[in-house]
Design an enzyme around this catalytic site. Sequence first.
Site, short mmCIF file in Angstrom:
data_model
loop_
_atom_site.label_atom_id
_atom_site.label_comp_id
_atom_site.label_asym_id
_atom_site.label_seq_id
_atom_site.Cartn_x
_atom_site.Cartn_y
_atom_site.Cartn_z
N GLU A 144 1.51 -0.30 -4.78
CA GLU A 144 0.58 0.97 -5.77
C GLU A 144 1.22 2.14 -5.46
OE1 GLU A 144 -2.66 3.08 -3.39
OE2 GLU A 144 -1.64 2.28 -2.09
N ASP A 148 0.72 -0.90 0.13
CA ASP A 148 -0.07 0.11 -0.28
C ASP A 148 0.95 1.21 0.31
OD1 ASP A 148 -2.21 1.45 0.09
OD2 ASP A 148 -1.94 1.66 2.70
#
Length: 652
Positions: free
Chosen positions: A381, A352
Amino acid sequence: MSQDWIYHNSHEENYRTPFGALPCSARVSLRIKVVSEAPPDSVLLRLWSQERGEILCTMSLLEASGKDRIYHREIEVLNNPGLLWYFFMIRLEGQIYYYGNNLQQKGGIGQVYIHEPPSYQVTVYKSNAETPNWFKSKVMYQVFVDRFFSYIPEATKYIPDPKTYFLREWSDLPDYERDQDNHRVLRYDYFGGNLLGLIEKLPYLCELGIGILYLNPIFEAHSNHKYDTADYHQIDPMYGDQAIFHRLCQEGKRLGIAIILDGVFSHTGSNSIYFNRDETYDSLGAYQSAASPYYSWYRFDRHPDLYDCWWGIDTMPNVNETDPGYQDFILYHKNSVIRYWMELGAKGWRLDVADELPDSFIKSLKEVMKAVDEDAVLIGEVWEDASNKVSYGQIREYLLGDELDSPTNYPFRRILLDFFLGAIQAEDMHLELMQLYENYPMHHFYTAMNLVGSHDVPRVLTLLGEAPDQQSLSKAEQRLYHLPASKRVLAVKRLKLLSLIQMCFPGVPCIYYGDEAGLEGYSDPYNRAPYPWGKENLELQFWYKTIIGFRNQYDALQTGSWHTLYANGNVYGLLRQIQQGRDVFGQKRKNGTFLVFVNRCEDQTENIEVDISNWCSGPLVNLLDGQERIDMDGSVLRLTLHPLEAKIMMQR
């Protein structure tokens, strides 16, 4: 003088050889053409890198014919991984002209400037860098566990704290219970999806053709999205427990489906074992005392109430990823987070907000992960071009060899949506795709996570149906919005074309759960509705099974070479090919030649002619209509594409 009197094209082998990203210490030949009455006084190649600074190289005259002169210079790229930048300087009749990248910085044909221009990029990566081969050949599926399927035997029924959560019916729309004054979330809704539900639906995913299952966070947390981790070593009891997770991994492996976990390592929850602001846990949290073993994980400006947090959200305190104690906990201890879940069966991680993790942390995490399983995959990400992403004033090192295996390919999503919504023409789409192809090392281009939907963006069907901009609607209006019937029909037709390109393009296609079933919705929380079991759009679902089947069946659609065959206005055509039994990585794969064409136009038939003699000679068969045989006219392919029609053709 016209703009084209100086010419360089980084996509043409006559001007840059070899193409694209290169390993350390490789040699590259750069050429530039100058058209002028008098010969230039000098032609210089200007190089710049972090490693070497600025270097000016004299270019040699390679050939001349009339006014046309080709200048050449072969250089050795960097000795260490990094980015090398170049442009050209031409001195003619006392004036210096610069030739560099185009204003859009897309690579390919550049332009003339009278001042220092934008540079061309050469990505230089670690010589022995590689990415997992198995990953390149799979199709991925992203799941929000709470919203996929609920399977709750009475003996395992779990009811969350009603002060934090409230249960919705499966057919309800998602929403938060918010404070009317400050809009803070007071209670989160949940629908009851869990890991047992995932196990129950693994046969569906297998039938769909899925080979990778990426789960949004499943660790214990006090929200429904679970990005506010409370305990990294526990499955959230709403979803199950470690034994069920292990069973999921084992059942998935039996069906050929690998499990990827979401790693949220830039911050924790404030209501966690480690911070413990709400005193929910018996542990001594960093919020409670500077004597906490977790205190050094966090950055306090004034203890305990003023601390660094993710995007200013005080329920998500940021961590210091370089803290030795935090690194031991996540990475190095025998029971570290990375080791623990991989030993239970996880095949990799999606990081993330990778741009908020230090490069050193990502490299260390990858090293630990590969020590556990050298074939595991690390996804990051990244919302921009991952080769030159700038974060907090620094160019990030994502694709140089010691970092990510796969970046989330949000640029791919944007490019395809722009094309199908008419914001760009096919020739623009080609150039934007070529930019990624040029900048990414080949092994990363073929492992990029090619998503078109995710939990962070509106549903792709909503966008393709030309829904009003969500900023123009209130939250209540967004929640209740559905595409009108005619727009939904249009959106489905567009999604079929877009997903065909997605399945036939290099990289790892990723389907956001429910996109294949026709779910609509604006951004969070409306893009997180439960999967519509029993109410699927069967046309779309059948389409996805069909095109995923093509990709899984034919090696050339996985790791074959890629070329744009046609890009003009409304029509885009590409080719995927394996010849002589070897793919682009030199691996043994089955030969095959596939041509894909789409006409995005709603109301216009397109007749096209393409010389494909360099690639194949007919006859061709349309896989979407096995009865349609397409014969060649010599070396020319002639096609009629009706409005919103696609063809995927295989050479017999």
